[in-house]
Design an enzyme around this catalytic site. Sequence first.
Site, PDB file in Angstrom:
ATOM      1  N   SER A  65      27.840  43.074  85.407  1.00 26.48           N
ATOM      2  CA  SER A  65      26.451  42.296  85.318  1.00 26.48           C
ATOM      3  C   SER A  65      26.680  42.171  83.982  1.00 26.48           C
ATOM      4  CB  SER A  65      25.163  42.956  86.310  1.00 26.48           C
ATOM      5  OG  SER A  65      25.442  42.366  87.609  1.00 26.48           O
ATOM      6  N   ASP A 259      20.580  48.615  79.898  1.00 24.79           N
ATOM      7  CA  ASP A 259      19.414  48.391  81.195  1.00 24.79           C
ATOM      8  C   ASP A 259      18.917  49.601  81.655  1.00 24.79           C
ATOM      9  OD1 ASP A 259      21.265  48.081  82.737  1.00 24.79           O
ATOM     10  OD2 ASP A 259      21.111  46.847  83.887  1.00 24.79           O
ATOM     11  N   ARG A 260      19.776  50.884  82.080  1.00 17.75           N
ATOM     12  CA  ARG A 260      19.287  51.600  82.755  1.00 17.75           C
ATOM     13  C   ARG A 260      19.205  52.905  82.172  1.00 17.75           C
ATOM     14  NH1 ARG A 260      19.683  51.376  88.198  1.00 17.75           N
ATOM     15  NH2 ARG A 260      20.274  49.700  89.564  1.00 17.75           N
ATOM     16  N   LYS A 330      17.335  41.750  88.074  1.00 16.40           N
ATOM     17  CA  LYS A 330      18.422  41.409  87.597  1.00 16.40           C
ATOM     18  C   LYS A 330      17.782  40.178  86.365  1.00 16.40           C
ATOM     19  CE  LYS A 330      21.842  42.667  89.974  1.00 16.40           C
ATOM     20  NZ  LYS A 330      23.665  43.419  88.936  1.00 16.40           N
TER      21      LYS A 330
END
Length: 530
Positions: A65, A259-260, A330
């Site tokens: 993504s 992001d994580r 997202k």
Amino acid sequence: MDSQSVAPVVLVILDGWGYRDALDGNAVLAAETPVLDSLWAAYPHTLLQASGRAVGLPAGQMGNSEVGHLTLGAGRVVPQELVRISDAIETGSLFQDPLLMQVCRQLRERGGRFHFVGLCSEGGVHSHIDHLYGLLKLAAQAEIPAYVHAITDGRDTLPRDGARVLAALEKELQWLGNGVIATLSGRYYAMDRDRRWERTQKAYEIMTQDGPGRGQSAAEVMEAFYAQDLTDEFIPPTRLAPGAVQPGDAVLFFNFRPDRARQLTQAFVCPDFSGFQRPLLPALTFITMTQYEADLPVQVLFKPQNLNHLLGQVVSEAGLKQLRIAETEKYAHVTYFFNGGIEQPFPGEDRILVQSPLVTTYDQAPEMSAVEVTDKAIEAIARREYSLVVLNYANPDMVGHTGNYEATIRALETVDRCLGRLLAAVVDAGGTTLILADHGNAELMWDENGNPWTAHTTNPVPCILVEGERRKIPGCGGDVKLRSNGTLADVAPTLLEILGLPQPPEMTGRSLLQPAEYTILQRQPSPVGR
């Protein structure tokens, strides 16, 4: 309709909705998707490459993504961090990096230890185990004690692949003669990105609070958890050996995807952190492999690449308004990643965040927040003020990652129903919609042995153009086709052509649009769904 109102161009990203002919394990073909089926039959369509070199990754590497949205927004192939870091290790330039040399020197002087935190995985989505091997070699050469705080995958890899990966890591540590695996934690805990701080807290505490180890190898501990039906993603934070992060130590978080990695990093370094109560470790050197967030008080090993004239920037500079909308899972992708790693919105760019369901795994709520995302998008489109709308449906990817076939079918059917409602609103506004995916996932739910497949794929993704009455494609006489051999890098130039805006030279992708009379007749692909 007000003649001054805006007819939008809407980019709909069906996250993880890949294309595959085979029926076996294919949730996309098993799902009832009448909206997408009818669109594929009636409107211009093509397949896009969304993996490997087409998106700046090594050949054969599955897309994801982050990479997908970055490529979509950039309109060019951007060399990905996986490749940049691997090249630095292969050429040896990583071992001469001034920041690492300085940190090693300081650790030797004060007797500190080097902790390596990250996803121990061959998936190549958030990290790569080869990068950890390079860092461990550096620590061994510098004669600095190394402690690995291993995060296990099971999402971008097979669910029980972790035991094998960690057994190989233990052999590497033995060969180097330096370092131990101090802790284990499934990514469910250590890599949450939805502000479920109770998960992050468990991972943080196992890394920072010392105590006795298990007296077993990492592989043995993993096998014991497998016997309890706990797979890699859900391994509880576990101490294998004494080796907590202490004042005066250095930590290198070797995930390259931001992001994580943000929440756990914030817990380590932010003085005003409020996610849970914890003491701030003094005199701690914290390094991140890439920039996770602009204002984090950390040192960054691989600085961001400067990308200019991205899609959002071009639209903004033309004085047009744009909207980004997604649910929590997202949201960063349609904003931060789509904008090339820029946190702040461009002038004229509005954003809508819809909360994702607070469930353990999304097969418990396969509808996720698709209905709410659609409702908000329809309201925004009805205002007739946005020239570009970028919307993400998270369901195919997030539910596909659970490996639950039936739930993934429900997720796909939910998205199809929502897409029908969304298209009706766009058509009413006279707008044009481009529907596509950023990578594959839901089209492959189990492997050749019948085991759950929870990772992404290297399959191409569908792309459909629904032309609106007030957004006819210039120069095509109302009859347009989408060319073959396209990639995600071609999407931004396509959108600019629909918007009637010039393509900047930095965008090296090519528009997918071509007049029907110039189209060479080709074999039509089989339908997207049933």
